[in-house]
Design a protein around this motif. Sequence first.
Motif, PDB file in Angstrom:
ATOM      1  N   TYR A 155      21.673   1.505  10.907  1.00 46.33           N
ATOM      2  CA  TYR A 155      22.067   2.858  11.307  1.00 46.33           C
ATOM      3  C   TYR A 155      23.578   2.939  11.475  1.00 46.33           C
ATOM      4  CZ  TYR A 155      21.959   7.290  13.836  1.00 46.33           C
ATOM      5  OH  TYR A 155      22.170   8.588  14.226  1.00 46.33           O
ATOM      6  N   ARG A 156      24.147   1.927  12.094  1.00 48.88           N
ATOM      7  CA  ARG A 156      25.599   1.883  12.282  1.00 48.88           C
ATOM      8  C   ARG A 156      26.321   1.789  10.941  1.00 48.88           C
ATOM      9  NH1 ARG A 156      27.268  -0.498  17.458  1.00 48.88           N
ATOM     10  NH2 ARG A 156      28.742  -1.838  16.355  1.00 48.88           N
ATOM     11  N   GLY A 157      25.639   1.239   9.940  1.00 49.66           N
ATOM     12  CA  GLY A 157      26.235   1.106   8.621  1.00 49.66           C
ATOM     13  C   GLY A 157      25.977   2.277   7.704  1.00 49.66           C
ATOM     14  N   GLY A 158      25.489   3.397   8.270  1.00 52.04           N
ATOM     15  CA  GLY A 158      25.277   4.593   7.469  1.00 52.04           C
ATOM     16  C   GLY A 158      23.839   4.842   7.070  1.00 52.04           C
ATOM     17  N   GLY A 159      22.926   3.913   7.418  1.00 47.36           N
ATOM     18  CA  GLY A 159      21.520   4.112   7.113  1.00 47.36           C
ATOM     19  C   GLY A 159      20.863   5.056   8.109  1.00 47.36           C
ATOM     20  N   SER A 160      19.556   5.230   7.961  1.00 47.76           N
ATOM     21  CA  SER A 160      18.863   6.190   8.823  1.00 47.76           C
ATOM     22  C   SER A 160      17.753   5.567   9.651  1.00 47.76           C
ATOM     23  CB  SER A 160      18.263   7.323   7.969  1.00 47.76           C
ATOM     24  OG  SER A 160      17.314   6.795   7.045  1.00 47.76           O
ATOM     25  N   VAL A 161      17.515   4.252   9.516  1.00 49.44           N
ATOM     26  CA  VAL A 161      16.398   3.640  10.229  1.00 49.44           C
ATOM     27  C   VAL A 161      16.855   2.407  11.003  1.00 49.44           C
ATOM     28  CG1 VAL A 161      14.700   4.431   8.533  1.00 49.44           C
ATOM     29  CG2 VAL A 161      15.737   2.182   8.267  1.00 49.44           C
ATOM     30  N   PRO A 162      16.175   2.104  12.103  1.00 48.26           N
ATOM     31  CA  PRO A 162      16.403   0.805  12.753  1.00 48.26           C
ATOM     32  C   PRO A 162      15.731  -0.286  11.931  1.00 48.26           C
ATOM     33  CG  PRO A 162      14.661   1.983  13.883  1.00 48.26           C
ATOM     34  CD  PRO A 162      15.190   2.917  12.836  1.00 48.26           C
ATOM     35  N   LEU A 163      16.204  -1.504  12.075  1.00 46.53           N
ATOM     36  CA  LEU A 163      15.626  -2.636  11.364  1.00 46.53           C
ATOM     37  C   LEU A 163      14.962  -3.596  12.344  1.00 46.53           C
ATOM     38  CD1 LEU A 163      18.376  -3.717   8.783  1.00 46.53           C
ATOM     39  CD2 LEU A 163      16.447  -2.178   8.430  1.00 46.53           C
ATOM     40  N   LEU A 164      13.898  -4.241  11.896  1.00 47.41           N
ATOM     41  CA  LEU A 164      13.300  -5.360  12.611  1.00 47.41           C
ATOM     42  C   LEU A 164      13.676  -6.610  11.839  1.00 47.41           C
ATOM     43  CD1 LEU A 164       9.759  -3.912  13.433  1.00 47.41           C
ATOM     44  CD2 LEU A 164      11.929  -3.603  14.654  1.00 47.41           C
ATOM     45  N   VAL A 165      14.390  -7.522  12.503  1.00 45.44           N
ATOM     46  CA  VAL A 165      15.006  -8.663  11.828  1.00 45.44           C
ATOM     47  C   VAL A 165      14.531  -9.958  12.474  1.00 45.44           C
ATOM     48  CG1 VAL A 165      17.182  -9.747  11.141  1.00 45.44           C
ATOM     49  CG2 VAL A 165      17.060  -7.249  11.368  1.00 45.44           C
ATOM     50  N   GLY A 166      14.143 -10.936  11.654  1.00 46.52           N
ATOM     51  CA  GLY A 166      13.778 -12.232  12.203  1.00 46.52           C
ATOM     52  C   GLY A 166      12.877 -13.012  11.288  1.00 46.52           C
ATOM     53  N   LYS A 221      25.612   1.461  22.236  1.00 40.60           N
ATOM     54  CA  LYS A 221      25.525   0.594  23.417  1.00 40.60           C
ATOM     55  C   LYS A 221      25.405  -0.874  23.033  1.00 40.60           C
ATOM     56  CE  LYS A 221      23.332   4.068  26.405  1.00 40.60           C
ATOM     57  NZ  LYS A 221      22.097   4.430  27.149  1.00 40.60           N
ATOM     58  N   ASP A 222      24.508  -1.181  22.132  1.00 34.62           N
ATOM     59  CA  ASP A 222      24.282  -2.561  21.744  1.00 34.62           C
ATOM     60  C   ASP A 222      23.587  -2.558  20.394  1.00 34.62           C
ATOM     61  OD1 ASP A 222      24.105  -5.254  21.662  1.00 34.62           O
ATOM     62  OD2 ASP A 222      22.865  -5.489  23.449  1.00 34.62           O
ATOM     63  N   ALA A 223      23.858  -3.536  19.589  1.00 40.55           N
ATOM     64  CA  ALA A 223      23.282  -3.560  18.251  1.00 40.55           C
ATOM     65  C   ALA A 223      21.881  -4.149  18.234  1.00 40.55           C
ATOM     66  CB  ALA A 223      24.182  -4.345  17.299  1.00 40.55           C
ATOM     67  N   ILE A 224      21.592  -5.115  19.140  1.00 43.49           N
ATOM     68  CA  ILE A 224      20.340  -5.861  19.087  1.00 43.49           C
ATOM     69  C   ILE A 224      19.556  -5.671  20.383  1.00 43.49           C
ATOM     70  CG2 ILE A 224      19.281  -8.136  18.814  1.00 43.49           C
ATOM     71  CD1 ILE A 224      21.822  -9.015  17.373  1.00 43.49           C
ATOM     72  N   TYR A 225      18.265  -5.384  20.255  1.00 44.98           N
ATOM     73  CA  TYR A 225      17.371  -5.257  21.398  1.00 44.98           C
ATOM     74  C   TYR A 225      16.163  -6.160  21.166  1.00 44.98           C
ATOM     75  CZ  TYR A 225      20.056  -0.998  22.396  1.00 44.98           C
ATOM     76  OH  TYR A 225      21.062  -0.103  22.657  1.00 44.98           O
ATOM     77  N   ASP A 226      15.707  -6.809  22.199  1.00 41.41           N
ATOM     78  CA  ASP A 226      14.516  -7.663  22.143  1.00 41.41           C
ATOM     79  C   ASP A 226      14.645  -8.772  21.097  1.00 41.41           C
ATOM     80  OD1 ASP A 226      13.434  -5.902  24.020  1.00 41.41           O
ATOM     81  OD2 ASP A 226      12.471  -4.670  22.481  1.00 41.41           O
ATOM     82  N   GLU A 227      15.846  -9.106  20.701  1.00 43.84           N
ATOM     83  CA  GLU A 227      16.140 -10.164  19.732  1.00 43.84           C
ATOM     84  C   GLU A 227      15.620  -9.864  18.328  1.00 43.84           C
ATOM     85  OE1 GLU A 227      14.645 -13.832  21.336  1.00 43.84           O
ATOM     86  OE2 GLU A 227      16.281 -14.011  22.786  1.00 43.84           O
ATOM     87  N   VAL A 228      15.021  -8.690  18.112  1.00 40.11           N
ATOM     88  CA  VAL A 228      14.445  -8.346  16.804  1.00 40.11           C
ATOM     89  C   VAL A 228      14.902  -6.969  16.333  1.00 40.11           C
ATOM     90  CG1 VAL A 228      12.272  -7.873  15.562  1.00 40.11           C
ATOM     91  CG2 VAL A 228      12.409  -9.796  17.167  1.00 40.11           C
ATOM     92  N   TYR A 229      14.913  -6.009  17.251  1.00 41.12           N
ATOM     93  CA  TYR A 229      15.247  -4.619  16.917  1.00 41.12           C
ATOM     94  C   TYR A 229      16.765  -4.496  16.763  1.00 41.12           C
ATOM     95  CZ  TYR A 229      15.305   0.532  17.572  1.00 41.12           C
ATOM     96  OH  TYR A 229      15.483   1.892  17.442  1.00 41.12           O
ATOM     97  N   TRP A 230      17.198  -4.007  15.582  1.00 37.58           N
ATOM     98  CA  TRP A 230      18.637  -3.979  15.276  1.00 37.58           C
ATOM     99  C   TRP A 230      19.052  -2.598  14.791  1.00 37.58           C
ATOM    100  CZ3 TRP A 230      21.548  -5.227  10.328  1.00 37.58           C
ATOM    101  CH2 TRP A 230      22.900  -5.492  10.587  1.00 37.58           C
TER     102      TRP A 230
END
Length: 339
Positions: free
Chosen positions: A279-290, A266-275
């Motif tokens: 996962y889309r790149g083959g990983g298994s976890v969401p990332l917190l970015v900022g 649906k969307d890659a970024i949520y709340d401007e931090v949750y990415w």
Amino acid sequence: MAGMRFEVYGTAITQHAGQEDTLQTIVELAQRAERHGVNGLLTYYNHQSIDPWIVASVILQNSKSVTPLVALQPYALPPVTAAKLIHSLTSLHRRRMDINLVTGATEGELAQVDEKLDHDDRYDRAVEYGVVLRSLLASNEPLFHEGRFYRYRALRISSRLEPDERPRIFVAGSSAASRHAAAAVGDVAVTHPEPLAQFAKTFLHRRQDGPRTAIRVGLVARPTRDEAWSAARALYPADRLAQIKTSMRKQSESDWSRRLAKLASKDAIYDEVYWTGAYRGGGSVPLLVGEYHEVAHYLEQYLKLGVSTVLLGGRLTSEDDFRHSATVLAELRSRVRQV
């Protein structure tokens, strides 16, 4: 949140057996984790990696305070053998180790061992496994057990540990079956979290007297937001193959794989931090970015929802990786103390 405590575990990412410098890699991870205030390291299980118990022994030998969190797959190891390993390593090092009780694997690995149990039955086996394991670690009396998956007649293996030496059992998963297993035998329930608002309505909608909650996320934090997002996108570039894999994961047997796949599509970024880019790149976890403070603030909101343990996935291996994460964790600890 005054006086609230939380723990942080990293992941002991190891090379496959036979590759060079594997031992040194594990030693360096254990020492970096200790140096940067990480409480423990998850040692994972699959058919290609170094045995998690061997990795755990290296962690214990090369650190003073890092707790191994050993992935324990019931089809791979009888509970009697697991109890002996836990007792032996704990007694030799006078340190507690924890257990991550897992039931999932790739379809290929399940087929290789002729696993006939379906998703929910594997969790039923995990519950019985946990009951037997706890019994063997709690008493030296003969064990009588008549169950669906395990049967023992006056089993005595002298594996009792003192209460403060016994491992905590982490149960991974987010399905109804996994939650039942966590409630039955777990001390900590582990999941990959959704964005804050959605996570509060799904996984955390549970009994207050249930097991503690752990989330598994990756952190990509830098002094500025632009630096963080540049680093994250360089680590996990998007391509057509990744999009196809994400679409296929919507049909996964794993509840959290299906949930994350839906978020990623649906969307890659949520709340401007949750990415969801990792996962889309083959990983298994969401990332917190900022920026450091943005990531610390977002983690703080998870703690306010009841999370007590953070398992750091993604790329956390180099000195720089640990340093950036340690900056976030230091600010988070400061926030918790000030509230």
